[in-house]
Design a protein around this motif. Structure first.
Motif, PDB file in Angstrom:
ATOM      1  N   ASP A 120       0.760  -1.299   0.044  1.00  0.00           N
ATOM      2  CA  ASP A 120      -0.053   0.143   0.099  1.00  0.00           C
ATOM      3  C   ASP A 120       0.963   1.245  -0.182  1.00  0.00           C
ATOM      4  O   ASP A 120       2.014   1.247   0.666  1.00  0.00           O
ATOM      5  N   TYR A 121       0.559   2.230  -0.700  1.00  0.00           N
ATOM      6  CA  TYR A 121       1.251   3.523  -0.963  1.00  0.00           C
ATOM      7  C   TYR A 121       0.031   4.475  -0.286  1.00  0.00           C
ATOM      8  O   TYR A 121      -0.924   4.850  -0.883  1.00  0.00           O
ATOM      9  N   GLY A 122       0.231   4.674   0.899  1.00  0.00           N
ATOM     10  CA  GLY A 122      -1.053   5.494   1.654  1.00  0.00           C
ATOM     11  C   GLY A 122      -2.181   4.761   1.320  1.00  0.00           C
ATOM     12  O   GLY A 122      -2.327   3.621   1.573  1.00  0.00           O
TER      13      GLY A 122
ATOM     14  N   ARG B 236      -3.544   0.912  -3.168  1.00  0.00           N
ATOM     15  CA  ARG B 236      -2.944  -0.326  -2.997  1.00  0.00           C
ATOM     16  C   ARG B 236      -2.357  -0.634  -4.349  1.00  0.00           C
ATOM     17  O   ARG B 236      -3.158  -0.963  -5.408  1.00  0.00           O
ATOM     18  N   ALA B 237      -1.198  -0.902  -4.376  1.00  0.00           N
ATOM     19  CA  ALA B 237      -0.302  -1.137  -5.588  1.00  0.00           C
ATOM     20  C   ALA B 237      -0.327  -2.729  -5.935  1.00  0.00           C
ATOM     21  O   ALA B 237      -0.142  -3.079  -6.955  1.00  0.00           O
ATOM     22  N   LEU B 238      -0.113  -3.324  -4.771  1.00  0.00           N
ATOM     23  CA  LEU B 238      -0.240  -4.967  -4.929  1.00  0.00           C
ATOM     24  C   LEU B 238      -1.391  -5.402  -3.900  1.00  0.00           C
ATOM     25  O   LEU B 238      -1.339  -5.503  -2.638  1.00  0.00           O
TER      26      LEU B 238
ATOM     27  N   GLY C 171       3.419  -7.188 -17.904  1.00  0.00           N
ATOM     28  CA  GLY C 171       1.974  -6.488 -17.581  1.00  0.00           C
ATOM     29  C   GLY C 171       2.446  -5.114 -18.031  1.00  0.00           C
ATOM     30  O   GLY C 171       3.439  -4.558 -18.223  1.00  0.00           O
ATOM     31  N   PRO C 172       1.567  -4.377 -18.026  1.00  0.00           N
ATOM     32  CA  PRO C 172       1.611  -3.076 -18.618  1.00  0.00           C
ATOM     33  C   PRO C 172       2.185  -2.235 -17.549  1.00  0.00           C
ATOM     34  O   PRO C 172       2.231  -2.482 -16.279  1.00  0.00           O
ATOM     35  N   SER C 173       2.504  -0.981 -18.099  1.00  0.00           N
ATOM     36  CA  SER C 173       2.973  -0.083 -17.037  1.00  0.00           C
ATOM     37  C   SER C 173       2.322   0.341 -15.983  1.00  0.00           C
ATOM     38  O   SER C 173       1.061   0.568 -16.182  1.00  0.00           O
ATOM     39  N   GLY C 174       2.426   0.301 -14.866  1.00  0.00           N
ATOM     40  CA  GLY C 174       2.056   0.746 -13.466  1.00  0.00           C
ATOM     41  C   GLY C 174       1.218  -0.448 -12.811  1.00  0.00           C
ATOM     42  O   GLY C 174       0.557  -0.348 -12.056  1.00  0.00           O
ATOM     43  N   CYS C 175       1.406  -1.733 -13.466  1.00  0.00           N
ATOM     44  CA  CYS C 175       0.582  -2.826 -12.857  1.00  0.00           C
ATOM     45  C   CYS C 175       1.187  -3.325 -11.513  1.00  0.00           C
ATOM     46  O   CYS C 175       0.862  -4.286 -10.985  1.00  0.00           O
ATOM     47  N   GLY C 176       2.458  -3.019 -11.295  1.00  0.00           N
ATOM     48  CA  GLY C 176       3.087  -3.175  -9.954  1.00  0.00           C
ATOM     49  C   GLY C 176       4.208  -4.268 -10.057  1.00  0.00           C
ATOM     50  O   GLY C 176       4.676  -4.675  -8.943  1.00  0.00           O
ATOM     51  N   LYS C 177       4.841  -4.473 -11.341  1.00  0.00           N
ATOM     52  CA  LYS C 177       6.214  -5.269 -11.481  1.00  0.00           C
ATOM     53  C   LYS C 177       7.186  -4.899 -10.842  1.00  0.00           C
ATOM     54  O   LYS C 177       7.737  -5.798 -10.072  1.00  0.00           O
ATOM     55  N   SER C 178       7.470  -3.595 -10.719  1.00  0.00           N
ATOM     56  CA  SER C 178       8.852  -3.330 -10.222  1.00  0.00           C
ATOM     57  C   SER C 178       8.703  -3.081  -8.769  1.00  0.00           C
ATOM     58  O   SER C 178       9.568  -3.707  -7.894  1.00  0.00           O
ATOM     59  N   THR C 179       7.282  -2.680  -8.283  1.00  0.00           N
ATOM     60  CA  THR C 179       7.299  -2.785  -6.979  1.00  0.00           C
ATOM     61  C   THR C 179       7.466  -4.361  -6.305  1.00  0.00           C
ATOM     62  O   THR C 179       7.916  -4.404  -5.351  1.00  0.00           O
ATOM     63  N   LEU C 180       6.899  -5.326  -6.914  1.00  0.00           N
ATOM     64  CA  LEU C 180       7.114  -6.466  -6.325  1.00  0.00           C
ATOM     65  C   LEU C 180       8.651  -7.059  -6.382  1.00  0.00           C
ATOM     66  O   LEU C 180       8.967  -7.691  -5.488  1.00  0.00           O
TER      67      LEU C 180
END
Ligand code: ADP
Length: 353
Positions: A12-14, A17-19, A36-45
């Motif tokens: 969660d970013y504030g 929910r990113a993931l 996945g498309p940009s912004g789907c949470g790949k890098s976060t994971l």
């Protein structure tokens, strides 16, 4: 054996929910891509697995050991970044040796591991160059060698080829696949490029909007996607509504087709352009099951891509480039392959997973 086990990771970013709970595993020696498309949470994971970002919930195990409470340097993971992230003031050799020195690897072993990494990454002869004296492709090879030299339990790649031009990307992609075959390092690779994912991976994890949509081999996901999102993201497709009765189904214009898996009632199927055969009518040998007309044709070299209208539906149809072209306006008959798979209704939710 499962080398990496990601269980119900959330972020969660504030308030946003990113993931959503994300779970996946990577077997020993496997090359798994998160696509996945940009912004789907790949890098976060990926950053959470590396330990440079903290998860909001869930656990990660590597080689059977819980690693998520550990700092990055104690996780036995190496990461290759999109931006290379080389130490600019160190030579290639020093870049490679830095992590080993920090880890307390004795000098003779250090040198032999550096030499081996230079060799398998095609960098021999460049050891005393500074990063600024290298091309983009060479810098990316150094970043890769610096990860490999650590002999980690897991290699992470964050879109490592996306800063390179198309031709070099293609070359490095092949090199990476060959290298993976040789060293067999367990790898988790992030990309938004479906061609890259298809060409490199043992398995692909398709993500969208912070969730895992579907996991499978490139062949499974391309040929028999269960989700409309997967079907549309991996190549081109036609999404059609059918009425199914077991293995038989009727297309919107009444034509009967065979399904690869049974379904009942209204269902959606994904039909690849190359799963449809197109035949010119009028020769007396072909009877159209429904009036279909070529709306447009694009000759692509290896194939021709048609847009065909049947009733209210516009279909994409691909034909081998060797076949004679059919002109727009021509009436055609369409035939459908026997392995059309019905799609599942929706993404698996975390409650159901
Ligand atoms: P991808 O790698 O698939 O392009 P990211 O993992 O970078 O996606 O981002 C996933 C989501 O999280 C996006 O909606 C992004 O805006 C958001 N996000 C990423 N980093 C932060 C941050 N530091 N603060 C707030 N939101 C972020």
């Amino acid at each position: 054996m499962s080398m990496l086990e990601i269980s119900n990771i959330t972020k969660d970013y504030g308030p946003s929910r990113a993931l959503h709970p994300v779970s996946l595993s990577v077997h020993e020696g496997e090359f798994v891509t998160i696509l996945g498309p940009s912004g789907c949470g790949k890098s976060t994971l990926l950053r959470i697995v590396m330990g440079i970002s903290e998860q909001s919930g869930g656990q990660i195990r590597l080689a059977g050991k819980r690693i998520d409470p550990l700092p990055p340097e104690r996780r036995d993971i190496a990461m290759v970044f999109q931006s290379y992230a080389l130490f600019p003031h160190m030579s290639v050799e020093k870049n490679l040796g830095f992590g080993l020195r920090m880890k307390g690897v004795p000098k003779p072993e250090r040198q032999s591991r550096i030499n081996h990494a230079l060799d398998i990454c095609n960098l021999t002869g460049l050891e005393s160059r500074m990063p600024r004296q290298l091309s983009g492709g060479q810098q990316q090879r150094v970043a890769l060698a610096r990860a490999i030299v650590m002999q980690p339990n897991l290699l992470l790649f964050d879109e490592p080829l996306s800063n390179l031009d198309a031709k070099l990307r293609d070359t490095l992609r092949h090199e990476l696949v060959a290298l993976h075959r040789r060293i067999g390092a367990t790898s988790l690779y992030v990309t938004h490029d479906q061609t890259e994912a298809m060409a490199m991976s043992d398995r692909i994890v398709v993500m969208n909007a912070g969730r895992v949509v579907e996991i499978g081999t490139p062949l499974e996901l391309y040929r028999s996607p269960r989700q409309a999102f997967t079907a549309g993201f991996l190549g081109q497709t036609n999404l059609l509504s059918v009425t199914a009765e077991g293995r038989q189904a009727r297309l919107p214009w009444g034509q009967a087709v065979h399904l690869a898996a049974p379904a009942m009632g209204p269902a959606q199927i994904s039909v690849r352009p190359e799963s449809i055969g197109i035949h010119a009518c009028g020769s007396g040998t072909v009877d159209a099951a429904a009036p279909a007309t070529v709306a447009s044709v694009s000759f692509m070299g290896a194939s021709a891509l048609y847009t065909v209208s049947v009733g209210d539906t516009l279909l994409k149809v691909s034909q081998s480039g060797g076949d004679p072209l059919i002109a727009p306006g021509q009436a055609v008959a369409l035939t459908f392959s026997d392995h059309l798979s019905p799609l599942a209704d929706q993404y698996p939710t975390e409650e159901a997973a």
